[in-house]
Design a protein around this motif. Sequence first.
Motif, PDB file in Angstrom:
ATOM      1  N   ASP A 468       0.827  -1.206   0.000  1.00 58.72           N
ATOM      2  CA  ASP A 468       0.000   0.000   0.000  1.00 58.72           C
ATOM      3  C   ASP A 468       0.865   1.262   0.000  1.00 58.72           C
ATOM      4  OD1 ASP A 468      -1.532   2.244   1.710  1.00 58.72           O
ATOM      5  OD2 ASP A 468      -3.028   0.995   0.706  1.00 58.72           O
ATOM      6  N   ALA A 469       1.965   1.222   0.783  1.00 55.48           N
ATOM      7  CA  ALA A 469       2.868   2.377   0.854  1.00 55.48           C
ATOM      8  C   ALA A 469       3.498   2.653  -0.508  1.00 55.48           C
ATOM      9  CB  ALA A 469       3.943   2.134   1.907  1.00 55.48           C
ATOM     10  N   ARG A 470       3.952   1.610  -1.182  1.00 53.69           N
ATOM     11  CA  ARG A 470       4.554   1.799  -2.503  1.00 53.69           C
ATOM     12  C   ARG A 470       3.544   2.345  -3.501  1.00 53.69           C
ATOM     13  NH1 ARG A 470       9.495  -0.490  -3.476  1.00 53.69           N
ATOM     14  NH2 ARG A 470      10.386  -1.749  -1.779  1.00 53.69           N
ATOM     15  N   GLU A 471       2.319   1.873  -3.406  1.00 54.75           N
ATOM     16  CA  GLU A 471       1.276   2.365  -4.307  1.00 54.75           C
ATOM     17  C   GLU A 471       1.012   3.851  -4.068  1.00 54.75           C
ATOM     18  OE1 GLU A 471      -3.452   1.479  -5.345  1.00 54.75           O
ATOM     19  OE2 GLU A 471      -2.287   0.058  -4.148  1.00 54.75           O
ATOM     20  N   ARG A 472       0.992   4.247  -2.793  1.00 52.50           N
ATOM     21  CA  ARG A 472       0.757   5.661  -2.475  1.00 52.50           C
ATOM     22  C   ARG A 472       1.943   6.523  -2.914  1.00 52.50           C
ATOM     23  NH1 ARG A 472      -3.476   6.746   1.118  1.00 52.50           N
ATOM     24  NH2 ARG A 472      -4.519   4.886   1.932  1.00 52.50           N
ATOM     25  N   LEU A 473       3.149   6.023  -2.727  1.00 57.88           N
ATOM     26  CA  LEU A 473       4.321   6.763  -3.199  1.00 57.88           C
ATOM     27  C   LEU A 473       4.292   6.919  -4.714  1.00 57.88           C
ATOM     28  CD1 LEU A 473       7.089   5.218  -0.917  1.00 57.88           C
ATOM     29  CD2 LEU A 473       6.336   7.601  -0.897  1.00 57.88           C
ATOM     30  N   ASP A 474       3.896   5.864  -5.417  1.00 53.47           N
ATOM     31  CA  ASP A 474       3.781   5.956  -6.874  1.00 53.47           C
ATOM     32  C   ASP A 474       2.748   7.004  -7.261  1.00 53.47           C
ATOM     33  OD1 ASP A 474       5.712   4.041  -7.386  1.00 53.47           O
ATOM     34  OD2 ASP A 474       4.280   2.372  -7.413  1.00 53.47           O
ATOM     35  N   GLY A 477       4.177  10.309  -7.316  1.00 54.81           N
ATOM     36  CA  GLY A 477       5.398  10.453  -8.101  1.00 54.81           C
ATOM     37  C   GLY A 477       6.666  10.227  -7.317  1.00 54.81           C
ATOM     38  N   ALA A 478       6.568   9.519  -6.196  1.00 54.28           N
ATOM     39  CA  ALA A 478       7.740   9.297  -5.359  1.00 54.28           C
ATOM     40  C   ALA A 478       8.078   7.814  -5.261  1.00 54.28           C
ATOM     41  CB  ALA A 478       7.507   9.868  -3.961  1.00 54.28           C
ATOM     42  N   GLY A 479       7.612   7.014  -6.205  1.00 61.75           N
ATOM     43  CA  GLY A 479       7.873   5.589  -6.166  1.00 61.75           C
ATOM     44  C   GLY A 479       9.342   5.226  -6.120  1.00 61.75           C
ATOM     45  N   VAL A 497       7.603  12.344   1.015  1.00 56.46           N
ATOM     46  CA  VAL A 497       7.388  11.079   1.730  1.00 56.46           C
ATOM     47  C   VAL A 497       6.602  11.336   3.014  1.00 56.46           C
ATOM     48  CG1 VAL A 497       8.545   9.178   2.917  1.00 56.46           C
ATOM     49  CG2 VAL A 497       9.452  10.025   0.748  1.00 56.46           C
ATOM     50  N   SER A 498       6.911  12.430   3.701  1.00 58.04           N
ATOM     51  CA  SER A 498       6.198  12.766   4.930  1.00 58.04           C
ATOM     52  C   SER A 498       4.723  13.015   4.658  1.00 58.04           C
ATOM     53  CB  SER A 498       6.844  13.991   5.581  1.00 58.04           C
ATOM     54  OG  SER A 498       6.219  14.310   6.802  1.00 58.04           O
ATOM     55  N   ILE A 499       4.419  13.698   3.562  1.00 53.48           N
ATOM     56  CA  ILE A 499       3.018  13.927   3.187  1.00 53.48           C
ATOM     57  C   ILE A 499       2.323  12.597   2.927  1.00 53.48           C
ATOM     58  CG2 ILE A 499       1.533  14.892   1.393  1.00 53.48           C
ATOM     59  CD1 ILE A 499       3.609  17.123   1.063  1.00 53.48           C
ATOM     60  N   THR A 500       2.990  11.727   2.181  1.00 52.11           N
ATOM     61  CA  THR A 500       2.409  10.411   1.893  1.00 52.11           C
ATOM     62  C   THR A 500       2.151   9.641   3.170  1.00 52.11           C
ATOM     63  OG1 THR A 500       3.734  10.426  -0.139  1.00 52.11           O
ATOM     64  CG2 THR A 500       2.667   8.363   0.459  1.00 52.11           C
ATOM     65  N   ARG A 501       3.084   9.703   4.113  1.00 53.08           N
ATOM     66  CA  ARG A 501       2.904   9.001   5.393  1.00 53.08           C
ATOM     67  C   ARG A 501       1.708   9.551   6.167  1.00 53.08           C
ATOM     68  NH1 ARG A 501       7.608   9.517   9.818  1.00 53.08           N
ATOM     69  NH2 ARG A 501       6.809  11.662   9.798  1.00 53.08           N
ATOM     70  N   ARG A 529       2.004  21.901  -4.768  1.00 56.24           N
ATOM     71  CA  ARG A 529       1.108  21.286  -5.746  1.00 56.24           C
ATOM     72  C   ARG A 529       0.692  19.888  -5.299  1.00 56.24           C
ATOM     73  NH1 ARG A 529      -0.920  21.847 -10.511  1.00 56.24           N
ATOM     74  NH2 ARG A 529       0.027  23.910 -10.716  1.00 56.24           N
ATOM     75  N   VAL A 530       1.604  19.146  -4.665  1.00 57.70           N
ATOM     76  CA  VAL A 530       1.250  17.822  -4.142  1.00 57.70           C
ATOM     77  C   VAL A 530       0.113  17.945  -3.131  1.00 57.70           C
ATOM     78  CG1 VAL A 530       2.075  15.909  -2.734  1.00 57.70           C
ATOM     79  CG2 VAL A 530       3.504  16.794  -4.565  1.00 57.70           C
TER      80      VAL A 530
END
Length: 753
Positions: A468-474, A477-479, A497-501, A529-530
Amino acid sequence: MRGLPRWVLAPALLGALFVVVPVVAMVARLDVSGGLGGIWDLLTSPTATDALWLSVRTSLVATVCCVLLGAPMALVLARTTFPGQRVARALVLLPLVLPPVVGGIALLYTFGRRGLIGQHLSVLGIEIAFTTTAVVMAQTFVALPFLVLSLEGSLRTHDARYEEVAATLGASPTTVLRRVTLPLVLPGLVSGAVLAFARALGEFGATITFAGALQGVTQTLPLEIYLQRSADPDAAVALSLLLVVVAVVVTAAVHGGPFGSTESRVREAGPSAEDDRGLDGDRGAARDRGLIEADERPGDDDRPGHPRQPGATPVAGEPVTLGVRVRLAERGVDLDLTVEPGQVVAILGPNGAGKSTVLQAVTGLLPHRAHHPRRAGSRRARRSLPDGAAPGSRTNAPAPGSPPDELRVTVDGEVLTDTSRGLSVPPRRRGVGWLTQRPLLFGHLDAADNVAFGLRARRVPRRAARADARERLDGLGAGPLAARRPGALSGGQAQRVSITRALATDPRVLLLDEPLASLDVGVAQQVRRVLHDAQRAAPRTTLLVTHDLLDVLLLADRAVVLEEGRVVEDGPAREVLTRPRSRFAARLAGINLLAGVATDDGGLLLTTGDGSVGGPTVTTSPAQDTAPRGGTGTGHLGLGPALTVAGVVADAADLVPGDPAVAVFEPRAVAIHREAPSGSPRNAFAVTITSIEPHGQLFRAWGEVPGPREVRDAVGHLAADLTPRSVADLRLAPGERVWFAVKAAEVQIYGTR
């Protein structure tokens, strides 16, 4: 030397000689006339080997005891505050200053056959004194403070916000301790453990007093050296050298091994100091809050998929309504705030205005001192001051007879905090995401594990959480960053990465505490923009603390301005910035603002810094020499007997007698003159230049109007924009007296209610 004065070498060399020369003298004393074989026989004699291995075994056991007892003690001393804490710390560290013999006597009269506790153990047939157990206890007694000191120091220098972020991600206190705190302070723990082992290995006084010197039972290597000193001096020297070698190896392991320095780990825990080339480049503790918290023990409602109960693990859903009521006399905060579902509210204000207090209240991380006002000016009261507030200021001095403190936070009607009921839901159960100025990524985890941390805290299997984490990073655009540690990320990459977390746990409320303040302009634009795209894709209720105009314009729906803990302005973000009603919002928007109150005759009366009224009135009259743009007349703002501001009243009905009103004009509309201007400008201010600073391709000059203090406080600083050539031609510099001139058509006067 790198900046050190040369004279430092002399005492440094003297100190080194003081330590090294006695060791050299001991080596020189060793008799090697019979060859090294004789020395080897001394070191391998039965009494020597028995003493050595007894010392190693007991020291290892004592070190384990120090870790098991000392680590909790260090955590309590570093992460909590309680009455008598200084006394408790002094007692814990007492063995450092006591002679070891005194420690041995204390242990003997506690655990000896006739000791305070030993006499009761004797009845049960348990004897401690003069046994191997007594050796371990003596070593633990003298070595324990070394571990406590080392670990407590590491905990105090380690940023407690890592634990706080982990708590908001849903981690229980035990999980936070196991997966965040201990890994981040591991160098300090290992260093303390090795030092404790070294101290235990060299212990003598407490051991001989409490355990005696029974060969194979209590006679450790230091005791063997002491006994051999009279019987065989050469054997004593040889054994002493053995102990010195062990001590040197241990010391080198502490200061030169992988755990000798926390520097590398500190670098891993934050963004790299290298250039931030964009997101696609190559490269405390949850504190006691003095409130009754929900049960921390895992139960049925902790299981994934269990029906949601109040305070249980949150689930994703529709945007929620957030209600915040904060009244804390000690912090000088008194405000109510309601955020509509899916709304992004920017909280603005100067340092010490109460912005951080609001966010801490929502997360449940507000220090417990804030709930219990203490005597103004006390040490603990000063500790809990907001940033920028000075001791003795009105922000930390409750007024006599002021209403009691109140703290209430609700999400869609669910009460998360209510001081009147003594209720506070733990941060891990609130469903609040928290993004700070620093990414605060866990340095011992890669980017994927950082993002998966909140899911793992909710008992999602590791493989599923990482997927799930990798999917969210992708998705952001941070995959390609998934396998990198924080130390290998640029500032922008770490913040992404912090935003994704923060979003991975689908928080009901998102708190953004100046997340772009430490980034370069280009990187901040990409991260902004993210955030914008994430909010548009899945709207969620958000509080944004910022000092950046672009953050407000591009991210916020609504802006709330705080001053001295009160809401002084609240409205749509663009309206607050284009028609500010507070000086802070005006300065953020780059606008000059003069505040006053409307008078009976439709004018504006200047208010002084203490809230009283002063200065002549300003009246509105039909337009004369100016053509108001959509206005109904001109106004005059009196600043003193000979200083008046003329401007356009956009709506005369807007000026209700007694209500606040302001006059605003942009710095670009201000012209600077060396002499009093004549001609079309109807407003001329004699000012003293206080500073000149770059402002894009222009320079911004700040000037202060001279006069009584109440006038200076009310007017504040006025700004004017001018070209570099104008600065040179006018020979402007701080301290120069000049004139600021602005046409009446450029000044707008309007009511603020």
